[in-house]
Design a protein around this motif. Structure first.
Motif, PDB file in Angstrom:
ATOM      1  N   LYS A  22      15.002   3.251  -2.520  1.00  0.00           N
ATOM      2  CA  LYS A  22      13.726   3.784  -2.664  1.00  0.00           C
ATOM      3  C   LYS A  22      13.430   4.294  -1.025  1.00  0.00           C
ATOM      4  O   LYS A  22      13.207   5.556  -0.681  1.00  0.00           O
ATOM      5  CB  LYS A  22      12.692   3.310  -3.618  1.00  0.00           C
ATOM      6  CG  LYS A  22      13.298   3.443  -4.869  1.00  0.00           C
ATOM      7  CD  LYS A  22      12.153   2.467  -5.534  1.00  0.00           C
ATOM      8  CE  LYS A  22      12.749   2.670  -7.160  1.00  0.00           C
ATOM      9  NZ  LYS A  22      11.718   1.196  -7.846  1.00  0.00           N
ATOM     10  N   TYR A  23      13.343   2.942  -0.741  1.00  0.00           N
ATOM     11  CA  TYR A  23      12.833   2.812   1.230  1.00  0.00           C
ATOM     12  C   TYR A  23      14.216   2.588   2.078  1.00  0.00           C
ATOM     13  O   TYR A  23      14.730   1.384   1.443  1.00  0.00           O
ATOM     14  CB  TYR A  23      11.427   2.056   1.350  1.00  0.00           C
ATOM     15  CG  TYR A  23      10.299   2.798  -0.138  1.00  0.00           C
ATOM     16  CD1 TYR A  23       9.442   3.684   0.315  1.00  0.00           C
ATOM     17  CD2 TYR A  23      10.023   1.943  -0.666  1.00  0.00           C
ATOM     18  CE1 TYR A  23       8.986   4.202  -0.568  1.00  0.00           C
ATOM     19  CE2 TYR A  23       9.653   2.828  -2.138  1.00  0.00           C
ATOM     20  CZ  TYR A  23       8.306   3.924  -1.541  1.00  0.00           C
ATOM     21  OH  TYR A  23       7.712   4.017  -2.708  1.00  0.00           O
ATOM     22  N   VAL A  24      13.829   2.701   2.591  1.00  0.00           N
ATOM     23  CA  VAL A  24      14.126   1.961   4.652  1.00  0.00           C
ATOM     24  C   VAL A  24      13.655   2.169   5.426  1.00  0.00           C
ATOM     25  O   VAL A  24      12.284   3.038   5.689  1.00  0.00           O
ATOM     26  CB  VAL A  24      15.332   3.279   5.233  1.00  0.00           C
ATOM     27  CG1 VAL A  24      15.882   2.512   6.298  1.00  0.00           C
ATOM     28  CG2 VAL A  24      16.278   2.874   3.986  1.00  0.00           C
ATOM     29  N   ARG A  69      22.112  -1.250  -5.657  1.00  0.00           N
ATOM     30  CA  ARG A  69      21.282  -0.516  -4.979  1.00  0.00           C
ATOM     31  C   ARG A  69      19.972  -1.048  -4.740  1.00  0.00           C
ATOM     32  O   ARG A  69      19.475  -1.779  -5.494  1.00  0.00           O
ATOM     33  CB  ARG A  69      21.194   1.096  -4.924  1.00  0.00           C
ATOM     34  CG  ARG A  69      21.812   1.627  -4.881  1.00  0.00           C
ATOM     35  CD  ARG A  69      21.836   3.822  -4.107  1.00  0.00           C
ATOM     36  NE  ARG A  69      20.966   4.178  -5.130  1.00  0.00           N
ATOM     37  CZ  ARG A  69      20.955   5.322  -5.573  1.00  0.00           C
ATOM     38  NH1 ARG A  69      21.600   6.199  -4.608  1.00  0.00           N
ATOM     39  NH2 ARG A  69      20.309   5.775  -6.317  1.00  0.00           N
ATOM     40  N   PHE A  70      19.029  -1.091  -3.660  1.00  0.00           N
ATOM     41  CA  PHE A  70      18.104  -2.098  -3.646  1.00  0.00           C
ATOM     42  C   PHE A  70      16.824  -1.492  -3.376  1.00  0.00           C
ATOM     43  O   PHE A  70      16.714  -0.293  -3.417  1.00  0.00           O
ATOM     44  CB  PHE A  70      18.014  -2.914  -2.168  1.00  0.00           C
ATOM     45  CG  PHE A  70      18.969  -3.926  -2.645  1.00  0.00           C
ATOM     46  CD1 PHE A  70      18.685  -5.119  -3.421  1.00  0.00           C
ATOM     47  CD2 PHE A  70      20.328  -3.685  -2.504  1.00  0.00           C
ATOM     48  CE1 PHE A  70      19.804  -5.615  -3.074  1.00  0.00           C
ATOM     49  CE2 PHE A  70      21.221  -3.754  -2.355  1.00  0.00           C
ATOM     50  CZ  PHE A  70      21.237  -5.246  -3.086  1.00  0.00           C
ATOM     51  N   ASP A  71      15.376  -1.423  -4.239  1.00  0.00           N
ATOM     52  CA  ASP A  71      14.293  -1.390  -3.676  1.00  0.00           C
ATOM     53  C   ASP A  71      14.120   0.094  -2.343  1.00  0.00           C
ATOM     54  O   ASP A  71      13.918   0.446  -1.972  1.00  0.00           O
ATOM     55  CB  ASP A  71      13.216  -1.135  -4.312  1.00  0.00           C
ATOM     56  CG  ASP A  71      13.274  -1.348  -6.053  1.00  0.00           C
ATOM     57  OD1 ASP A  71      14.185  -0.669  -6.531  1.00  0.00           O
ATOM     58  OD2 ASP A  71      12.778  -2.600  -6.441  1.00  0.00           O
ATOM     59  N   VAL A  72      14.125  -1.465  -1.508  1.00  0.00           N
ATOM     60  CA  VAL A  72      14.264  -1.656  -0.467  1.00  0.00           C
ATOM     61  C   VAL A  72      15.383  -2.040   0.676  1.00  0.00           C
ATOM     62  O   VAL A  72      15.762  -3.236   0.060  1.00  0.00           O
ATOM     63  CB  VAL A  72      12.872  -2.129   0.367  1.00  0.00           C
ATOM     64  CG1 VAL A  72      12.141  -2.032   2.040  1.00  0.00           C
ATOM     65  CG2 VAL A  72      11.687  -1.376  -0.879  1.00  0.00           C
ATOM     66  N   VAL A  73      15.573  -1.417   1.548  1.00  0.00           N
ATOM     67  CA  VAL A  73      16.985  -1.896   2.584  1.00  0.00           C
ATOM     68  C   VAL A  73      15.578  -1.979   4.475  1.00  0.00           C
ATOM     69  O   VAL A  73      15.304  -0.846   4.206  1.00  0.00           O
ATOM     70  CB  VAL A  73      17.800  -1.222   2.904  1.00  0.00           C
ATOM     71  CG1 VAL A  73      19.378  -1.517   3.413  1.00  0.00           C
ATOM     72  CG2 VAL A  73      18.948  -0.545   1.209  1.00  0.00           C
ATOM     73  N   ASN A  93       0.597  -1.413   0.140  1.00  0.00           N
ATOM     74  CA  ASN A  93       0.073   0.248  -0.444  1.00  0.00           C
ATOM     75  C   ASN A  93       1.220   1.157   0.115  1.00  0.00           C
ATOM     76  O   ASN A  93       0.272   1.950  -0.267  1.00  0.00           O
ATOM     77  CB  ASN A  93      -0.494   0.139   1.463  1.00  0.00           C
ATOM     78  CG  ASN A  93      -2.098  -1.017   1.522  1.00  0.00           C
ATOM     79  OD1 ASN A  93      -2.692  -1.794  -0.291  1.00  0.00           O
ATOM     80  ND2 ASN A  93      -2.023  -1.842   2.220  1.00  0.00           N
ATOM     81  N   ASP A  94       1.903   1.039   0.554  1.00  0.00           N
ATOM     82  CA  ASP A  94       2.658   2.275   0.691  1.00  0.00           C
ATOM     83  C   ASP A  94       3.953   3.009  -0.070  1.00  0.00           C
ATOM     84  O   ASP A  94       4.530   3.566  -0.337  1.00  0.00           O
ATOM     85  CB  ASP A  94       2.943   2.666   2.408  1.00  0.00           C
ATOM     86  CG  ASP A  94       1.597   3.172   2.993  1.00  0.00           C
ATOM     87  OD1 ASP A  94       1.386   2.993   2.844  1.00  0.00           O
ATOM     88  OD2 ASP A  94       2.219   2.002   4.892  1.00  0.00           O
ATOM     89  N   MET A  95       4.540   0.912  -0.787  1.00  0.00           N
ATOM     90  CA  MET A  95       5.960   1.164  -1.357  1.00  0.00           C
ATOM     91  C   MET A  95       5.337   1.706  -3.142  1.00  0.00           C
ATOM     92  O   MET A  95       4.410   0.345  -3.095  1.00  0.00           O
ATOM     93  CB  MET A  95       6.331   0.569  -1.254  1.00  0.00           C
ATOM     94  CG  MET A  95       6.546   0.601   0.372  1.00  0.00           C
ATOM     95  SD  MET A  95       8.509  -0.736   1.006  1.00  0.00           S
ATOM     96  CE  MET A  95       8.386  -0.270   2.812  1.00  0.00           C
ATOM     97  N   GLN A  96       5.688   1.721  -3.691  1.00  0.00           N
ATOM     98  CA  GLN A  96       5.691   1.489  -4.861  1.00  0.00           C
ATOM     99  C   GLN A  96       6.680   1.292  -5.557  1.00  0.00           C
ATOM    100  O   GLN A  96       7.750   1.609  -5.374  1.00  0.00           O
ATOM    101  CB  GLN A  96       5.040   3.098  -5.902  1.00  0.00           C
ATOM    102  CG  GLN A  96       3.867   3.655  -5.317  1.00  0.00           C
ATOM    103  CD  GLN A  96       2.925   2.805  -5.389  1.00  0.00           C
ATOM    104  OE1 GLN A  96       2.506   2.576  -6.517  1.00  0.00           O
ATOM    105  NE2 GLN A  96       2.320   2.180  -4.297  1.00  0.00           N
ATOM    106  N   ALA A  97       6.492   0.217  -6.448  1.00  0.00           N
ATOM    107  CA  ALA A  97       7.725   0.238  -7.527  1.00  0.00           C
ATOM    108  C   ALA A  97       8.477  -0.332  -6.791  1.00  0.00           C
ATOM    109  O   ALA A  97      10.085  -0.559  -6.946  1.00  0.00           O
ATOM    110  CB  ALA A  97       8.244   0.877  -8.721  1.00  0.00           C
TER     111      ALA A  97
END
Length: 242
Positions: free
Chosen positions: A169-171, A137-141, A49-53
């Motif tokens: 993008k996100y941590v 790099r990674f979309d989420v760590v 819901n809160d993260m994209q791609a």
């Protein structure tokens, strides 16, 4: 007393205090601690819901891998997960057992369409990334109950730097956010001060108190924090966060 963070985790995993579930003959992820299942439910909501791609994930402090297993089962659109850990022993066990455990669990669900996410596990010393991650790099760590177990200031700074540098993008962090002196293998950090000072291209998107164990000693005050890179936020990389 332990001489270093790395020594503690190497000895702990070698003593098999945290990784009995990793044995193929004991592969029921229901044996994971309750916090893993609570966290999986909340992370699943954020991923959906809160993260994209989002398709690539780095778990920076993967430990016994139980959380990674639950997350991959719950979020089918994760295509690749990489786990790093200070413990050579834990990484060795994950390389030996994790893919088989994941295949066993995904075989019982149709949500993944028969596709297996790619998984990789590497040892690192807390300062230098393994050469296999150079330029990646990674979309989420993810940093889940790791910060509280860092004892050394130099290692804390290096860990936080890597946490945000490897994220595109996100941590996601699970940690309390309060200073406390070292006690055995635990230390309290106000990590948000570090973020405000040294990760200025990031902002906090949302946070969620960990409710199930607020009275449990050194975990009191634990919170899940979701940070987003400002450049991704400006491109609309959120959906309904709050």
């Amino acid at each position: 007393k332990y001489s270093s963070t790395q020594e503690y985790w190497e000895l702990r995993y070698r003593a098999n205090q945290s990784s009995s579930w990793m044995r193929r003959e004991d592969s029921d992820a229901g044996n994971c601690p309750p916090i893993y299942h609570w966290r999986t439910q909340k992370l699943q909501g954020w991923f959906n819901n809160d993260m994209q791609a989002v398709s690539t994930v780095l778990d920076l402090g993967v430990g016994d891998g139980c959380q990674a297993l639950l997350l991959l089962e719950a979020v089918p659109h994760i295509e690749r997960l990489v786990g790093l850990d200070l413990s050579r022993w834990a990484v060795k066990r994950l390389r030996r057992n994790f893919k088989g455990l994941l295949q066993d669990r995904l075989a019982s669900t149709e949500s993944h369409g028969g596709l297996m996410p790619q998984v990789e596990f590497y040892h690192y010393d807390g300062f230098r990334s393994p050469h296999q991650l150079q330029g990646r790099r990674f979309d989420v760590v993810l940093s889940l109950q790791v910060i509280m177990h860092i004892l050394e200031e130099e290692l804390f700074d290096a860990y936080m730097t890597k946490l945000f540098a490897l994220a595109d993008k996100y941590v996601v962090i699970q940690s309390a956010n309060k200073l406390a002196p070292p006690n055995n293998h635990v230390r309290g950090w106000r990590f948000t001060d570090w973020v405000e000072l040294k990760a200025t291209e990031w902002t906090l998107l949302t946070s969620l108190p960990v409710e199930w164990d607020q009275k449990q000693g050194d975990r009191a005050g634990d919170t899940l924090w979701l940070f987003v890179r400002l450049s991704w936020l400006s491109l609309g990389g959120i959906d309904g966060a709050g």
